[in-house]
Design a protein around this motif. Structure first.
Motif, mmCIF file in Angstrom:
data_model
loop_
_atom_site.group_PDB
_atom_site.id
_atom_site.type_symbol
_atom_site.label_atom_id
_atom_site.label_comp_id
_atom_site.label_asym_id
_atom_site.label_seq_id
_atom_site.Cartn_x
_atom_site.Cartn_y
_atom_site.Cartn_z
ATOM 1 N N ASP A 82 10.339 14.699 -24.454
ATOM 2 C CA ASP A 82 9.582 15.569 -25.374
ATOM 3 C C ASP A 82 8.076 15.576 -25.140
ATOM 4 O O ASP A 82 7.337 16.143 -25.930
ATOM 5 C CB ASP A 82 9.838 15.207 -26.857
ATOM 6 C CG ASP A 82 11.174 15.741 -27.326
ATOM 7 O OD1 ASP A 82 11.747 16.587 -26.608
ATOM 8 O OD2 ASP A 82 11.646 15.302 -28.386
ATOM 9 N N GLY A 84 6.773 17.010 -22.615
ATOM 10 C CA GLY A 84 6.421 18.324 -22.062
ATOM 11 C C GLY A 84 6.693 18.512 -20.578
ATOM 12 O O GLY A 84 6.128 19.415 -19.964
ATOM 13 N N LYS A 85 7.572 17.711 -20.009
ATOM 14 C CA LYS A 85 7.879 17.841 -18.575
ATOM 15 C C LYS A 85 8.455 19.219 -18.252
ATOM 16 O O LYS A 85 7.978 19.909 -17.349
ATOM 17 C CB LYS A 85 8.903 16.765 -18.142
ATOM 18 C CG LYS A 85 8.427 15.349 -18.361
ATOM 19 C CD LYS A 85 9.486 14.336 -17.956
ATOM 20 C CE LYS A 85 10.704 14.330 -18.845
ATOM 21 N NZ LYS A 85 10.467 13.856 -20.207
ATOM 22 N N THR A 86 9.484 19.599 -19.021
ATOM 23 C CA THR A 86 10.144 20.878 -18.759
ATOM 24 C C THR A 86 9.177 22.034 -18.996
ATOM 25 O O THR A 86 9.132 22.978 -18.208
ATOM 26 C CB THR A 86 11.371 21.026 -19.678
ATOM 27 O OG1 THR A 86 12.104 19.803 -19.633
ATOM 28 C CG2 THR A 86 12.257 22.158 -19.232
ATOM 29 N N SER A 87 8.400 21.917 -20.079
ATOM 30 C CA SER A 87 7.433 22.981 -20.389
ATOM 31 C C SER A 87 6.435 23.152 -19.245
ATOM 32 O O SER A 87 6.087 24.269 -18.873
ATOM 33 C CB SER A 87 6.674 22.664 -21.674
ATOM 34 O OG SER A 87 7.579 22.442 -22.726
ATOM 35 N N LYS A 181 -0.414 18.673 -24.241
ATOM 36 C CA LYS A 181 -0.449 19.097 -25.650
ATOM 37 C C LYS A 181 -1.841 18.980 -26.250
ATOM 38 O O LYS A 181 -1.985 18.708 -27.444
ATOM 39 C CB LYS A 181 0.559 18.304 -26.505
ATOM 40 C CG LYS A 181 1.990 18.328 -25.966
ATOM 41 C CD LYS A 181 3.009 17.961 -27.009
ATOM 42 C CE LYS A 181 4.407 17.791 -26.392
ATOM 43 N NZ LYS A 181 5.457 17.526 -27.363
ATOM 44 N N ASP A 183 -3.718 21.249 -26.897
ATOM 45 C CA ASP A 183 -3.953 22.361 -27.830
ATOM 46 C C ASP A 183 -3.656 21.958 -29.268
ATOM 47 O O ASP A 183 -4.046 22.640 -30.206
ATOM 48 C CB ASP A 183 -3.077 23.556 -27.430
ATOM 49 C CG ASP A 183 -1.595 23.199 -27.477
ATOM 50 O OD1 ASP A 183 -0.895 23.650 -28.381
ATOM 51 O OD2 ASP A 183 -1.137 22.428 -26.598
ATOM 52 N N ALA A 217 0.732 22.574 -21.659
ATOM 53 C CA ALA A 217 1.808 23.271 -20.963
ATOM 54 C C ALA A 217 2.170 24.543 -21.728
ATOM 55 O O ALA A 217 2.858 25.416 -21.221
ATOM 56 C CB ALA A 217 3.032 22.364 -20.846
#
Ligand code: GDP
Length: 472
Positions: A82, A84-87, A181, A183, A217
């Motif tokens: 969670d 943010g690797k995939t994002s 993240k 943001d 991401a």
């Protein structure tokens, strides 16, 4: 076992030497020529190979210095779940595909390559996480040049962050830190940098040697800068390959497609692969009928550090298998047949995947340190409760990892994950789907179903304890 008796030393000594060299092996495992040479050397032996291994290894000639040209880095993204690797992978992939190219439809083929704004290429392995990375390494594949460690700025350096860093360091692969993240209003990058410094990862703006970049991401902020930092790191590595010879590389993934037959994503690491080449990949072979990139565009040839989707193999090799271009069909078939025979022998002698019963045997030969578990349940509360209790069973000798948990029936992807990361699946008040069951049977993945949480915990504990070696 064979090697130990040839050298007249105990099997345990050979296995522990293997472990100290980073190879986790079982007693009946066949080793490749290179590993045998290294291990024997540790015991003061020189190895001369006679026939058998030559028969399944493909000799690749050394490259002349003047033929070597710079090649793009190959990058894997790792980090805590969670974070943010995939994002990040999705953002990079989609932001680099211009509309119009094959309709801009990208597909996950296990790897893709992009061109940065500065015009340089980077290839990404598209399976985030250290499980895939480690599974590849366990098969002897050296694919990744650089690892991006993603840490969420609204969270902390987490167990899997540390583990991922550890895996990269063990493999000797340089790390670039992406603080993701940013943001978010509660993002606190400094806290992350401090937490990293506590585990001896000192980032550059704190006077250390690790490059780091604050990114989102979600909005894309900082991603281009991150890629430039990856390229900077790559420059130091002076990555080179010889584009003017037959291709060699690694299988990233492979599957059977209803319409197209066997499809395999191959990463070319040296040489150039062309349509019409005869490919030997693991225990399978075939002529390259067609090749595509990740947006489905046809390719005629692919040079070093290029991932390609190819059609034409007569089976699905495993991720991490090496591939070679061969001179003739006949030569490829001969080696493939021999390798297949060895694979068959191996699968008879050792179980491919972990089961609770298998834990004892692996503990006895000293090759068991981690029990990976996937937990599925009917409601969130029980999934959490069961996962927590299983995690707490960890001891100094065996680490229990919950590599995935979720609500719902046990799906195909759960089984594939278990297969890739050698995990057992524990289901609470849920059952596998028909197709999941089928794959689990084929892949010999253990699925344990329970309707009482304590039964699940007790079984896992018994497996871990009953077999614990008193010496350890
Ligand atoms: P993974 O498990 O590491 O692959 O993480 P994912 O990519 O699935 O991301 C987990 C969650 O975080 C998802 O809900 C994402 O939408 C969210 N997420 C990822 N990156 C960012 C980011 O930069 N900013 C914000 N606000 N959310 C993010």
């Amino acid at each position: 076992n064979d090697l130990a008796s040839l050298m007249d030393v105990s099997v345990n000594d050979v296995i522990s030497t293997c472990m100290s060299l980073g190879m986790f092996v079982s007693i009946n495992q066949r080793l490749d020529a290179e590993s045998i040479t290294v291990i024997a050397d540790e015991f003061g032996y020189n190895v001369e190979f006679t026939s058998t291994d030559d028969e399944i290894e493909v000799e690749v000639e050394e490259d002349a210095e003047e033929d070597l040209k710079p090649r793009a880095p190959i990058v894997t993204i790792m980090g805590h779940v969670d974070h943010g690797k995939t994002s990040l992978l999705d953002y990079i992939r989609s932001s680099k595909v211009t509309a119009g190219e094959a309709g801009g439809i990208t597909q996950h083929i296990g790897a893709y390559d992009v061109t940065t704004e500065s015009g340089q290429k980077i290839a990404f392995l598209d399976t985030p996480g250290h499980e895939a990375f480690t599974a590849m390494r366990a098969r002897g594949a050296k694919v990744t040049d650089i690892v991006i460690i993603v840490v969420a700025a609204d969270d902390d350096v987490m167990p899997q962050t540390k583990e991922a860093i550890n895996h990269a360091q063990v493999a000797g692969v340089p790390i670039v830190i992406a603080i993701n993240k940013v943001d978010k209003p509660n993002a606190n990058p400094d806290k992350i940098k401090e937490a990293l410094s506590n585990i001896n990862i000192l980032v550059e703006d704190w006077g250390g040697k690790y490059q780091s970049q604050e990114i989102s991401a979600k909005t894309g902020q900082g991603v281009e800068e991150l890629l430039e930092k990856v390229l900077l790191e790559a420059e130091l590595l002076e990555l080179k390959a010889n584009p003017v010879k037959n291709a060699t590389g690694t299988v990233i993934e492979a599957s059977l497609d209803k319409g197209r037959g066997y499809v395999a994503t191959l990463l070319v690491q040296n040489g150039t692969m062309k349509v019409g080449d005869v490919i030997l990949a693991g225990a399978y072979y075939g002529r390259v009928k067609a090749m595509f990139d990740h947006i489905g565009s046809k390719m005629d040839k692919a040079g070093p550090s290029t991932p390609v989707l190819m059609l034409g193999l007569d089976g699905a090799p495993q991720a991490g298998d090496k591939f070679n271009v061969m001179e003739s069909d006949r030569e490829a078939r001969e080696i493939a047949t021999k390798r297949e025979q060895i694979l068959r022998e191996q699968s008879i002698r050792t179980k491919k995947h972990i089961t609770l019963d298998e834990i004892g045997r692996r503990l006895a030969i000293g090759s068991f340190k981690e029990l990976n578990v996937i937990v599925k349940g009917d409601v969130d509360g029980s999934v959490e409760a069961l996962s927590d209790s299983l995690l707490k069973l960890s001891t100094e000798e065996i680490q229990v990892n919950i590599i995935h948990k979720g609500v719902g029936q046990i799906s195909e992807s759960d089984v594939l994950l278990a297969s890739a990361s050698d995990a057992v699946i524990v289901g609470f008040q849920v059952r596998p789907s028909g197709s999941a069951r089928k794959i689990a049977d084929n892949e010999e993945i253990e699925i344990r179903l329970y309707s009482v949480i304590y039964d699940a915990i007790n079984d896992v504990r018994d497996a871990m304890e009953g077999m614990l070696d008193p010496e350890v």
